[in-house]
Design a protein around this motif. Structure first.
Motif, PDB file in Angstrom:
ATOM      1  N   ALA A 192     -34.488  -7.490  25.096  1.00 59.77           N
ATOM      2  CA  ALA A 192     -35.868  -8.216  26.017  1.00 59.77           C
ATOM      3  C   ALA A 192     -35.883  -8.697  28.033  1.00 59.77           C
ATOM      4  O   ALA A 192     -36.647  -8.752  27.885  1.00 59.77           O
ATOM      5  CB  ALA A 192     -35.736 -10.214  24.969  1.00 59.77           C
ATOM      6  N   THR A 193     -35.082  -8.286  28.060  1.00 62.84           N
ATOM      7  CA  THR A 193     -34.835  -8.811  29.821  1.00 62.84           C
ATOM      8  C   THR A 193     -33.760  -7.601  30.475  1.00 62.84           C
ATOM      9  O   THR A 193     -33.152  -6.741  29.281  1.00 62.84           O
ATOM     10  CB  THR A 193     -34.728  -9.881  29.824  1.00 62.84           C
ATOM     11  OG1 THR A 193     -32.726 -10.042  29.731  1.00 62.84           O
ATOM     12  CG2 THR A 193     -35.495 -11.059  29.608  1.00 62.84           C
ATOM     13  N   GLY A 194     -33.847  -7.985  31.701  1.00 66.20           N
ATOM     14  CA  GLY A 194     -33.191  -6.423  32.248  1.00 66.20           C
ATOM     15  C   GLY A 194     -31.881  -7.001  32.296  1.00 66.20           C
ATOM     16  O   GLY A 194     -30.986  -6.082  32.748  1.00 66.20           O
ATOM     17  N   ILE A 195     -31.404  -7.872  32.271  1.00 67.31           N
ATOM     18  CA  ILE A 195     -30.175  -8.821  32.401  1.00 67.31           C
ATOM     19  C   ILE A 195     -28.861  -7.659  31.542  1.00 67.31           C
ATOM     20  O   ILE A 195     -29.443  -7.497  29.892  1.00 67.31           O
ATOM     21  CB  ILE A 195     -30.420 -10.056  31.760  1.00 67.31           C
ATOM     22  CG1 ILE A 195     -28.324 -10.546  32.416  1.00 67.31           C
ATOM     23  CG2 ILE A 195     -29.805 -10.751  30.126  1.00 67.31           C
ATOM     24  CD1 ILE A 195     -28.434 -12.449  31.977  1.00 67.31           C
ATOM     25  N   HIS A 196     -27.769  -7.478  32.114  1.00 68.18           N
ATOM     26  CA  HIS A 196     -26.649  -7.448  31.468  1.00 68.18           C
ATOM     27  C   HIS A 196     -26.685  -6.648  29.260  1.00 68.18           C
ATOM     28  O   HIS A 196     -26.415  -7.998  29.597  1.00 68.18           O
ATOM     29  CB  HIS A 196     -25.589  -6.882  31.267  1.00 68.18           C
ATOM     30  CG  HIS A 196     -24.592  -6.081  31.329  1.00 68.18           C
ATOM     31  ND1 HIS A 196     -24.254  -6.232  30.286  1.00 68.18           N
ATOM     32  CD2 HIS A 196     -23.642  -5.730  32.189  1.00 68.18           C
ATOM     33  CE1 HIS A 196     -22.837  -5.068  30.077  1.00 68.18           C
ATOM     34  NE2 HIS A 196     -22.266  -4.912  31.402  1.00 68.18           N
ATOM     35  N   PHE A 224     -24.968  -4.437  35.329  1.00 63.46           N
ATOM     36  CA  PHE A 224     -25.940  -3.936  34.452  1.00 63.46           C
ATOM     37  C   PHE A 224     -25.992  -2.674  33.128  1.00 63.46           C
ATOM     38  O   PHE A 224     -26.901  -3.103  32.354  1.00 63.46           O
ATOM     39  CB  PHE A 224     -27.237  -2.982  35.517  1.00 63.46           C
ATOM     40  CG  PHE A 224     -27.219  -4.025  36.772  1.00 63.46           C
ATOM     41  CD1 PHE A 224     -28.188  -5.057  37.106  1.00 63.46           C
ATOM     42  CD2 PHE A 224     -27.041  -3.365  37.311  1.00 63.46           C
ATOM     43  CE1 PHE A 224     -28.185  -5.433  38.116  1.00 63.46           C
ATOM     44  CE2 PHE A 224     -26.881  -3.818  38.425  1.00 63.46           C
ATOM     45  CZ  PHE A 224     -27.797  -4.628  38.858  1.00 63.46           C
ATOM     46  N   GLY A 225     -24.787  -2.567  33.016  1.00 65.45           N
ATOM     47  CA  GLY A 225     -24.658  -1.784  31.527  1.00 65.45           C
ATOM     48  C   GLY A 225     -26.083  -0.810  31.234  1.00 65.45           C
ATOM     49  O   GLY A 225     -26.092  -0.074  31.958  1.00 65.45           O
ATOM     50  N   SER A 226     -26.206  -0.910  30.098  1.00 63.54           N
ATOM     51  CA  SER A 226     -26.896   0.759  29.395  1.00 63.54           C
ATOM     52  C   SER A 226     -28.281   0.520  29.773  1.00 63.54           C
ATOM     53  O   SER A 226     -29.088   1.095  29.694  1.00 63.54           O
ATOM     54  CB  SER A 226     -27.288   0.335  28.323  1.00 63.54           C
ATOM     55  OG  SER A 226     -27.316  -1.149  27.761  1.00 63.54           O
ATOM     56  N   HIS A 227     -28.482  -1.054  31.399  1.00 64.68           N
ATOM     57  CA  HIS A 227     -29.922  -1.209  31.439  1.00 64.68           C
ATOM     58  C   HIS A 227     -30.889  -0.803  32.956  1.00 64.68           C
ATOM     59  O   HIS A 227     -31.558  -0.369  33.383  1.00 64.68           O
ATOM     60  CB  HIS A 227     -30.175  -2.797  31.521  1.00 64.68           C
ATOM     61  CG  HIS A 227     -30.394  -3.204  30.169  1.00 64.68           C
ATOM     62  ND1 HIS A 227     -30.681  -4.602  29.847  1.00 64.68           N
ATOM     63  CD2 HIS A 227     -31.362  -2.593  29.365  1.00 64.68           C
ATOM     64  CE1 HIS A 227     -30.728  -4.993  28.725  1.00 64.68           C
ATOM     65  NE2 HIS A 227     -31.212  -3.567  28.075  1.00 64.68           N
ATOM     66  N   TYR A 228     -29.136   0.243  33.145  1.00 62.78           N
ATOM     67  CA  TYR A 228     -29.286   0.644  34.825  1.00 62.78           C
ATOM     68  C   TYR A 228     -30.372   1.605  35.189  1.00 62.78           C
ATOM     69  O   TYR A 228     -31.142   1.348  36.115  1.00 62.78           O
ATOM     70  CB  TYR A 228     -27.428   1.286  35.427  1.00 62.78           C
ATOM     71  CG  TYR A 228     -27.756   1.306  36.641  1.00 62.78           C
ATOM     72  CD1 TYR A 228     -28.034   0.240  37.779  1.00 62.78           C
ATOM     73  CD2 TYR A 228     -28.466   2.695  37.338  1.00 62.78           C
ATOM     74  CE1 TYR A 228     -27.857   0.044  38.779  1.00 62.78           C
ATOM     75  CE2 TYR A 228     -28.436   2.327  38.648  1.00 62.78           C
ATOM     76  CZ  TYR A 228     -28.389   1.604  39.753  1.00 62.78           C
ATOM     77  OH  TYR A 228     -28.398   1.878  41.231  1.00 62.78           O
ATOM     78  N   GLN A 229     -30.385   3.088  34.139  1.00 66.32           N
ATOM     79  CA  GLN A 229     -30.861   3.498  34.605  1.00 66.32           C
ATOM     80  C   GLN A 229     -32.701   3.626  34.195  1.00 66.32           C
ATOM     81  O   GLN A 229     -33.709   3.766  35.089  1.00 66.32           O
ATOM     82  CB  GLN A 229     -31.220   4.647  33.732  1.00 66.32           C
ATOM     83  CG  GLN A 229     -29.539   5.547  33.647  1.00 66.32           C
ATOM     84  CD  GLN A 229     -29.109   5.804  35.223  1.00 66.32           C
ATOM     85  OE1 GLN A 229     -30.204   6.481  35.534  1.00 66.32           O
ATOM     86  NE2 GLN A 229     -28.339   5.862  35.685  1.00 66.32           N
ATOM     87  N   LYS A 230     -33.201   2.320  33.676  1.00 68.06           N
ATOM     88  CA  LYS A 230     -34.777   1.941  33.586  1.00 68.06           C
ATOM     89  C   LYS A 230     -34.355   1.354  34.605  1.00 68.06           C
ATOM     90  O   LYS A 230     -35.277   1.066  35.436  1.00 68.06           O
ATOM     91  CB  LYS A 230     -34.378   1.218  31.976  1.00 68.06           C
ATOM     92  CG  LYS A 230     -35.944   0.319  31.669  1.00 68.06           C
ATOM     93  CD  LYS A 230     -36.232  -0.158  30.769  1.00 68.06           C
ATOM     94  CE  LYS A 230     -37.257  -1.216  30.701  1.00 68.06           C
ATOM     95  NZ  LYS A 230     -37.576  -1.120  29.503  1.00 68.06           N
ATOM     96  N   LEU A 231     -33.361  -0.119  34.974  1.00 63.99           N
ATOM     97  CA  LEU A 231     -33.903  -0.769  36.027  1.00 63.99           C
ATOM     98  C   LEU A 231     -33.535   0.109  37.785  1.00 63.99           C
ATOM     99  O   LEU A 231     -34.789   0.179  38.215  1.00 63.99           O
ATOM    100  CB  LEU A 231     -32.314  -1.518  36.247  1.00 63.99           C
ATOM    101  CG  LEU A 231     -32.932  -2.224  35.402  1.00 63.99           C
ATOM    102  CD1 LEU A 231     -30.867  -3.014  35.621  1.00 63.99           C
ATOM    103  CD2 LEU A 231     -33.566  -3.755  35.701  1.00 63.99           C
ATOM    104  N   ARG A 232     -33.408   1.168  38.013  1.00 65.38           N
ATOM    105  CA  ARG A 232     -33.409   2.076  39.020  1.00 65.38           C
ATOM    106  C   ARG A 232     -35.048   2.778  39.119  1.00 65.38           C
ATOM    107  O   ARG A 232     -35.234   2.808  39.541  1.00 65.38           O
ATOM    108  CB  ARG A 232     -32.754   3.313  38.234  1.00 65.38           C
ATOM    109  CG  ARG A 232     -32.018   3.384  40.233  1.00 65.38           C
ATOM    110  CD  ARG A 232     -31.043   5.221  39.966  1.00 65.38           C
ATOM    111  NE  ARG A 232     -31.045   6.184  40.954  1.00 65.38           N
ATOM    112  CZ  ARG A 232     -30.933   5.672  42.520  1.00 65.38           C
ATOM    113  NH1 ARG A 232     -30.565   4.427  42.545  1.00 65.38           N
ATOM    114  NH2 ARG A 232     -30.556   6.625  43.063  1.00 65.38           N
TER     115      ARG A 232
END
Length: 621
Positions: free
Chosen positions: A500-504, A569-577
């Motif tokens: 739901a959010t960018g948090i790990h 960031f875990g699995s969210h890293y690529q989306k964050l990048r």
């Protein structure tokens, strides 16, 4: 440098030069092909004329940040030096200074020759007062327009930029040597909305009882506004009240003692406003720029732009029960001053064993292992709260107290004699009464003004439930003077969709945020500091092995994460990048361990390429 050269040429030709500044201000990133950011020690640094032109457009003069101890190097008897010595541990005083960091070690700088440039408060140490890693000049932003002018100026000239709110930062992200500072501390607007419709939301979508907090609002002020209306708001807590309410705290996730009841800081955000690297001011929420809204909620502070304000939900403020538990340990063995006793092992292991049940019963809060005030031996201190209407909460806490009293009666000096100094459960009117009682009327209380480095790890509920003994042994094996075992997740936090959010995503399975670290005196030898760092690194390695799918809290973490992308960031890293590239294509905003930081060297000065090697950090870290 480009602006100055063009203006010189323009003047020599007898032309009007105003269009040069306008061109640069509307074309951020014109120098973005340079692999290195421009620092104040470089020839490309803007001229005094360029800064004067910028200043003429701002609502307040530029600031020249100075080390907070500077007055004492002119006169030890001066009134200003007296204030420095009196207020050195005061979080509010530090937050009010553009040149102060909450922890002085982040203001140090190691020169290429191996010397330390620093400005110690203890002038008798014989060191000159140096600027260290404090930025060279900055904008004291009082409006969106000030921030836009600052960003456009920096982007056009390829300056190294740092964003500082209150300076409360355990990774040193709010300061950098030779940098251009954007200081948001004076954006203190605070608005309570009985009803609030997010920008772009469809008709009928209205929130009630929300608060919009400017980037410079500190949590004690936000709490006062919420408490005055009989409401709770999820926020940070610290002695001295220096945690910013709309800066890195929420962008890193934002844990709180009431998060298990209402969710993390990121779970309570309705809307944010931000100025990005192009100079555009965006209002972001679930309906517009939703990708950036997602990233800002957990993707890390100082990475996406300059946050102007955050709008939060508030909640009812029912009565609570507060549990207070304080012990001391005495022992006959000399090494017990640094090594936890067998008695403390038993006591802490029982607390760890009960933690899942305590959390299920409604308890949340802070358990610290610190040196006893009277004996100096490591001992346990607990401060928890639970809703007053949680029926199982008090009986379960009393069960732990009974165990502690029995252990105290049976313990011996050889094992570590336990004394239970305080073990009470008190009814309080609301969370506001607890926060005021514990944290008001105090300065930094050792939380600021000292050299500090931390490590941390999120501990999954299942790990604690499955093997509490292993967890307790590992925690007490850290051999560090400060250990925090914080039940600030679980409950509502665990019920939120991990995506739901960018948090790990590890936050949604965690029950405890474990944080540990140490401090050291001014001018401590490199051997002393390195020993502390090695213990932090060792602790990081132990808990990373225990929690291979876990993570760490970006705001309270180690400077030496093996894999920051995974840990923060875990699995969210690529989306964050991908979102980072969209909204900050030139990488104007970069912080240690943040999204995109792997593209830069250790000082975040030059981009890393096959032809350029990274360097060791030179800010004392």
């Amino acid at each position: 440098m480009l602006a100055d050269n063009l203006n010189i040429l323009c003047t020599w030709l007898g032309l009007s030069c105003g269009f040069i500044e306008r061109l640069l201000e509307t074309s951020p990133g014109i120098s973005g092909t340079d692999p290195c950011r421009c620092l104040s020690t470089d020839a490309c640094w803007p001229s005094s004329t360029a800064f004067a032109t910028l200043e003429s457009k701002l609502s307040t003069p530029l600031v020249t940040p100075l080390p907070p101890a500077t007055p004492c190097y002119s006169s030890l008897e001066s009134e200003d030096c007296g204030a420095v010595q009196r207020l050195w541990l005061d979080g509010w005083w530090r937050a009010n200074s553009s040149g102060a960091t909450q922890h002085p070690n982040f203001a140090e700088f190691a020169t290429p020759e191996g010397d330390t440039e620093v400005c110690y408060v203890n002038t008798t140490l014989g060191y000159p007062c140096g600027r260290g890693s404090i930025p060279a000049v900055g904008v004291d932003a009082r409006s969106v327009e000030d921030i836009q002018l600052a960003i456009n100026f920096a982007a056009a000239r390829n300056l190294r930029v740092v964003v500082k709110n209150t300076g409360h930062d355990y990774l040193g992200r709010s300061t950098a040597r030779g940098a251009f500072l954007i200081w948001t501390h004076h954006l203190t607007n605070l608005t309570y909305h009985d009803t609030f419709k997010p920008a772009g939301a469809p008709e009928g979508e209205v929130y009630h009882d929300v608060m919009t907090l400017g980037a410079g609002v500190q949590w004690q002020d936000a709490y006062d506004a919420a408490f005055a209306r009989g409401r709770n708001i999820v926020g940070g807590i610290s002695y001295g009240g220096s945690v910013g309410a709309a800066g890195g705290w929420v962008q890193g996730g934002g844990h709180s003692i009431i998060a298990p009841l209402y969710g993390l800081g990121v779970d309570n955000v309705v809307e944010m406003s931000i100025v990005i690297s192009t100079g555009k001011h965006l209002v972001v929420n679930a309906h517009q720029h939703s990708d950036l809204f997602w990233a800002l909620r957990g993707g890390g502070g100082g990475t996406w732009g300059v946050v102007v304000s955050v709008t939060y939900r508030t909640h009812p403020a029912p009565p609570i029960n507060a549990a207070f538990f304080l012990t001391s340990i005495n022992a006959s063995t000399p090494d017990a001053l640094t090594t936890p006793s067998p008695t403390l092992h038993k006591l802490f292991a029982e607390l760890v064993r009960l933690t899942p049940a305590l959390a299920d019963a409604g308890w949340a809060g802070y358990a610290d292992i610190l040196a006893s005030a009277d004996t100096g031996h490591p001992a346990l201190r607990v401060a928890y709260i639970a809703p007053a209407d949680a029926p199982a909460a008090v009986p379960l806490m009393e069960r732990f107290y009974a165990y502690a009293r029995e252990l105290a009666e049976s313990s011996t000096l050889a094992q570590g004699k336990l004394r239970v100094a305080t073990a009470v459960v008190s009814p309080l009117a609301n969370f506001g009464a607890w926060e005021t009682m514990i944290f008001r009327g105090k300065d930094g209380q050792g939380q600021v003004g000292l050299n500090v480095e931390l490590g941390s790890r999120l501990l999954p509920r299942e790990l604690i439930k499955r093997n509490h003994t292993k967890v307790a042994d590992a925690v007490l094996g850290l051999e560090l003077p400060f250990i925090g075992f914080y039940t600030v997740t679980g409950g509502v936090v665990s019920k939120v969709d991990p995506d739901a959010t960018g948090i790990h995503p590890a936050w949604r399975k965690a029950l405890v945020h474990l944080v540990f670290g140490s401090s050291w005196p001014e001018a401590a030898s490199s051997d002393v500091v390195n020993e502390i760092r090695e213990k932090n690194k060792k602790g990081e390695a132990v808990f990373r092995e225990m929690t291979p799918d876990g993570g760490a809290y970006f705001n309270e973490a180690s400077l030496y994460q093996v894999d920051p992308k995974s840990d923060f960031f875990g699995s969210h890293y690529q989306k964050l990048r991908a979102i980072k590239k969209k909204y900050d294509p030139t990488g104007l905003f970069v912080v240690h361990g943040g999204v995109g930081s792997e593209d830069w060297d250790a000082d975040l000065h030059c981009r890393v390429s096959p032809h350029r090697t990274s360097r060791t950090r030179s800010d004392g870290l």
